[in-house]
Scaffold this active site. Structure first.
Site, PDB file in Angstrom:
ATOM      1  N   ARG A 226       0.839  -1.187   0.000  1.00 54.27           N
ATOM      2  CA  ARG A 226       0.000   0.000   0.000  1.00 54.27           C
ATOM      3  C   ARG A 226       0.882   1.247   0.000  1.00 54.27           C
ATOM      4  O   ARG A 226       1.958   1.251   0.620  1.00 54.27           O
ATOM      5  CB  ARG A 226      -0.897   0.046   1.256  1.00 54.27           C
ATOM      6  CG  ARG A 226      -2.094  -0.862   1.212  1.00 54.27           C
ATOM      7  CD  ARG A 226      -3.133  -0.417   0.166  1.00 54.27           C
ATOM      8  NE  ARG A 226      -4.283  -1.297   0.132  1.00 54.27           N
ATOM      9  CZ  ARG A 226      -4.419  -2.341  -0.703  1.00 54.27           C
ATOM     10  NH1 ARG A 226      -3.468  -2.621  -1.573  1.00 54.27           N
ATOM     11  NH2 ARG A 226      -5.515  -3.074  -0.669  1.00 54.27           N
ATOM     12  N   HIS A 274      -0.864   0.036  -9.791  1.00 52.11           N
ATOM     13  CA  HIS A 274      -1.625  -0.797  -8.842  1.00 52.11           C
ATOM     14  C   HIS A 274      -2.254  -2.002  -9.557  1.00 52.11           C
ATOM     15  O   HIS A 274      -3.465  -2.235  -9.468  1.00 52.11           O
ATOM     16  CB  HIS A 274      -2.705   0.018  -8.106  1.00 52.11           C
ATOM     17  CG  HIS A 274      -3.216  -0.679  -6.875  1.00 52.11           C
ATOM     18  ND1 HIS A 274      -3.687  -0.018  -5.766  1.00 52.11           N
ATOM     19  CD2 HIS A 274      -3.318  -2.002  -6.555  1.00 52.11           C
ATOM     20  CE1 HIS A 274      -4.063  -0.895  -4.837  1.00 52.11           C
ATOM     21  NE2 HIS A 274      -3.851  -2.116  -5.312  1.00 52.11           N
TER      22      HIS A 274
HETATM   23  P1  NDP Z   1      -1.966 -11.388   5.230  1.00 59.53           P
HETATM   24  O1  NDP Z   1      -2.891 -10.798   6.236  1.00 59.53           O
HETATM   25  O2  NDP Z   1      -2.160 -12.804   4.843  1.00 59.53           O
HETATM   26  O3  NDP Z   1      -0.452 -11.252   5.746  1.00 59.53           O
HETATM   27  C1  NDP Z   1       0.020 -10.126   6.407  1.00 59.53           C
HETATM   28  C2  NDP Z   1       1.409 -10.399   6.944  1.00 59.53           C
HETATM   29  O4  NDP Z   1       1.940  -9.186   7.491  1.00 59.53           O
HETATM   30  C3  NDP Z   1       1.429 -11.431   8.085  1.00 59.53           C
HETATM   31  O5  NDP Z   1       2.555 -12.262   7.990  1.00 59.53           O
HETATM   32  C4  NDP Z   1       1.537 -10.555   9.335  1.00 59.53           C
HETATM   33  O6  NDP Z   1       2.191 -11.168  10.435  1.00 59.53           O
HETATM   34  C5  NDP Z   1       2.395  -9.425   8.814  1.00 59.53           C
HETATM   35  N1  NDP Z   1       2.230  -8.227   9.642  1.00 59.53           N
HETATM   36  C6  NDP Z   1       1.109  -7.513   9.888  1.00 59.53           C
HETATM   37  N2  NDP Z   1       1.351  -6.498  10.738  1.00 59.53           N
HETATM   38  C7  NDP Z   1       2.676  -6.596  11.050  1.00 59.53           C
HETATM   39  C8  NDP Z   1       3.519  -5.861  11.894  1.00 59.53           C
HETATM   40  N3  NDP Z   1       3.076  -4.815  12.605  1.00 59.53           N
HETATM   41  N4  NDP Z   1       4.805  -6.222  11.994  1.00 59.53           N
HETATM   42  C9  NDP Z   1       5.277  -7.299  11.299  1.00 59.53           C
HETATM   43  N5  NDP Z   1       4.520  -8.048  10.476  1.00 59.53           N
HETATM   44  C10 NDP Z   1       3.229  -7.694  10.359  1.00 59.53           C
HETATM   45  O7  NDP Z   1      -2.004 -10.430   3.960  1.00 59.53           O
HETATM   46  P2  NDP Z   1      -1.784 -10.812   2.421  1.00 59.53           P
HETATM   47  O8  NDP Z   1      -0.477 -11.497   2.306  1.00 59.53           O
HETATM   48  O9  NDP Z   1      -2.972 -11.510   1.870  1.00 59.53           O
HETATM   49  O10 NDP Z   1      -1.744  -9.352   1.745  1.00 59.53           O
HETATM   50  C11 NDP Z   1      -0.776  -8.393   2.126  1.00 59.53           C
HETATM   51  C12 NDP Z   1      -1.117  -7.029   1.500  1.00 59.53           C
HETATM   52  O11 NDP Z   1      -0.800  -7.029   0.120  1.00 59.53           O
HETATM   53  C13 NDP Z   1      -2.585  -6.645   1.527  1.00 59.53           C
HETATM   54  O12 NDP Z   1      -2.971  -6.146   2.793  1.00 59.53           O
HETATM   55  C14 NDP Z   1      -2.653  -5.568   0.448  1.00 59.53           C
HETATM   56  O13 NDP Z   1      -2.386  -4.305   1.023  1.00 59.53           O
HETATM   57  C15 NDP Z   1      -1.499  -5.939  -0.491  1.00 59.53           C
HETATM   58  N6  NDP Z   1      -1.999  -6.368  -1.824  1.00 59.53           N
HETATM   59  C16 NDP Z   1      -1.666  -5.600  -2.908  1.00 59.53           C
HETATM   60  C17 NDP Z   1      -2.073  -5.985  -4.177  1.00 59.53           C
HETATM   61  C18 NDP Z   1      -1.660  -5.202  -5.368  1.00 59.53           C
HETATM   62  O14 NDP Z   1      -2.119  -5.482  -6.478  1.00 59.53           O
HETATM   63  N7  NDP Z   1      -0.813  -4.216  -5.245  1.00 59.53           N
HETATM   64  C19 NDP Z   1      -2.872  -7.197  -4.389  1.00 59.53           C
HETATM   65  C20 NDP Z   1      -3.159  -7.928  -3.190  1.00 59.53           C
HETATM   66  C21 NDP Z   1      -2.717  -7.509  -1.949  1.00 59.53           C
HETATM   67  P3  NDP Z   1       1.552 -12.455  11.181  1.00 59.53           P
HETATM   68  O15 NDP Z   1       1.643 -13.580  10.170  1.00 59.53           O
HETATM   69  O16 NDP Z   1       2.447 -12.662  12.331  1.00 59.53           O
HETATM   70  O17 NDP Z   1       0.131 -12.088  11.501  1.00 59.53           O
HETATM   71  C1  OXD Z   2      -5.767  -5.948  -2.917  1.00 63.44           C
HETATM   72  C2  OXD Z   2      -5.324  -5.062  -3.988  1.00 63.44           C
HETATM   73  O1  OXD Z   2      -5.648  -5.584  -1.749  1.00 63.44           O
HETATM   74  O2  OXD Z   2      -5.575  -5.393  -5.182  1.00 63.44           O
HETATM   75  O3  OXD Z   2      -6.260  -7.050  -3.228  1.00 63.44           O
HETATM   76  O4  OXD Z   2      -4.702  -4.032  -3.735  1.00 63.44           O
END
Ligand code: NDP
Ligand code: OXD
Length: 311
Positions: A226, A274
């Site tokens: 993001r 994006h």
């Molecule tokens: P998940 O919720 O599956 O994973 C999030 C990860 O981040 C987890 O491992 C979590 O740790 C870690 N995390 C969260 N907060 C912290 C913190 N404060 N410190 C350290 N680690 C932290 O999310 P996804 O993998 O499904 O997606 C990640 C992001 O990717 C989405 O939120 C979105 O913003 C972005 N995205 C962007 C897209 C694009 O096209 N640009 C498409 C899809 C997603 P823990 O495992 O310990 O909980």
């Molecule tokens: C998502 C994205 O969060 O596309 O899935 O950004």
């Protein structure tokens, strides 16, 4: 119980979703929301950046499905109903797309393709070497659905992979770090940094000057998570000083990125609009329909967002 699912994803094209539900889940009464519409009795809603004023109209709402993996936009809406479960998108095509993007960009930065482009632009056959993948360390911030899958693919390509998350992880051939205390150690050897964190109060602005300063000099930064994770001025300064050699950004604080934004003309800063990964309506429709069936059978929903944690 009614199986009406209201599509209220502002800015998203409705046609592929209408078609997907008609073909894959005809049992779902898929309806489009039109602004100014009368209250709806639909128990399910598919939202992204929800249309303003919609929530008070959904008086029988039972589950909100988010069209994407990141729920930061929905959670920032003060009118989002509190007691209704919010389910985020986890579907294999979205994961596959992100793995493809991370691999593509890591290889681009690993091979420093910009040096080849510079040589080609002046018709110069310039020797160009690069380390073996096992001599290149890639660090992934966020080892969730997407980070874990991206890490596995990079391991398969032979890279040295490390990851950072909130809770401890044990993933094959991935050196794992967790919590704020272990962030400096994670960063110290990370030559290519990939951010796959959700945007929360804790992670907003995490890609800042102090983080860049902890990377080895000349590191690359890739952010498909993001725009709010990045302090834009700090990246510009880190790139100007050479601390960060190159970056790829897919997401921005303001989208679309304004035409006069300095990033457009920053050397070795690569921009994608994006589209790192895109939810596939067919794959998603199947999953949403399955979740609705589970919910109606009294089984638990999957991928419910923990609102206190923010993801
Ligand atoms: P998940 O919720 O599956 O994973 C999030 C990860 O981040 C987890 O491992 C979590 O740790 C870690 N995390 C969260 N907060 C912290 C913190 N404060 N410190 C350290 N680690 C932290 O999310 P996804 O993998 O499904 O997606 C990640 C992001 O990717 C989405 O939120 C979105 O913003 C972005 N995205 C962007 C897209 C694009 O096209 N640009 C498409 C899809 C997603 P823990 O495992 O310990 O909980
Ligand atoms: C998502 C994205 O969060 O596309 O899935 O950004």
């Amino acid at each position: 119980m009614s199986r009406a699912l209201l599509f209220a994803a502002a800015g998203e094209r409705a046609e592929p979703w209408t078609k997907a539900f008609a073909e894959i889940a005809p049992e779902i009464d898929f309806r489009l929301y039109a602004a100014g519409e009368a209250p709806s009795d639909a128990p399910y809603c598919l939202a992204w950046k929800a249309t303003s004023g919609i929530w008070p109209k959904l008086r029988k709402l039972k589950v909100i499905f988010c069209l994407g993996a990141g729920v930061d936009r929905l959670l920032s809406d003060p009118d989002l109903p509190q007691g209704v479960p919010l389910v985020r998108m986890v579907e294999p095509e979205l994961t596959r797309g992100m793995v493809e993007y991370v691999l593509w960009q890591c290889l681009y930065h690993h091979r420093k393709v910009w040096e080849l482009e510079a040589a080609q632009s002046c018709a110069t056959w310039r020797p160009h070497t690069y380390p073996a993948p096992w001599d290149r360390t890639i660090g992934i911030m966020g080892l969730g659905e997407l980070g874990t899958a991206a890490a596995a693919k990079l391991v398969e390509f032979g890279f040295k992979v490390r990851g950072w998350s909130r809770s401890p992880k044990s993933l094959p051939k991935v050196e794992s770090f967790h919590g704020t205390d272990q962030l400096p150690a994670f960063l110290a050897a990370t030559e290519i940094l990939v951010c796959l964190l959700p945007l929360t109060a804790e992670t907003r602005g995490i890609l800042d000057a102090s983080l860049f300063a902890q990377l080895p000099r000349g590191a690359s930064v890739i952010n498909p998570a993001r725009g709010g994770h990045l302090v834009e001025a700090d990246l510009s300064a880190a790139m100007a000083s050479g601390q960060v050699a190159a970056a790829t950004l897919d997401v921005f604080e303001t989208e679309p990125l304004p035409a006069d934004h300095p990033f457009w003309s920053t050397e070795r800063l690569y921009i994608t609009p994006h589209n790192a990964s895109i939810t596939d309506p067919r794959s998603a429709a199947w999953r949403i329909a399955r979740q609705i069936a589970r919910f109606e059978a009294g089984e638990g929903l999957e991928n419910v967002v923990d609102r206190a944690r923010g993801y």
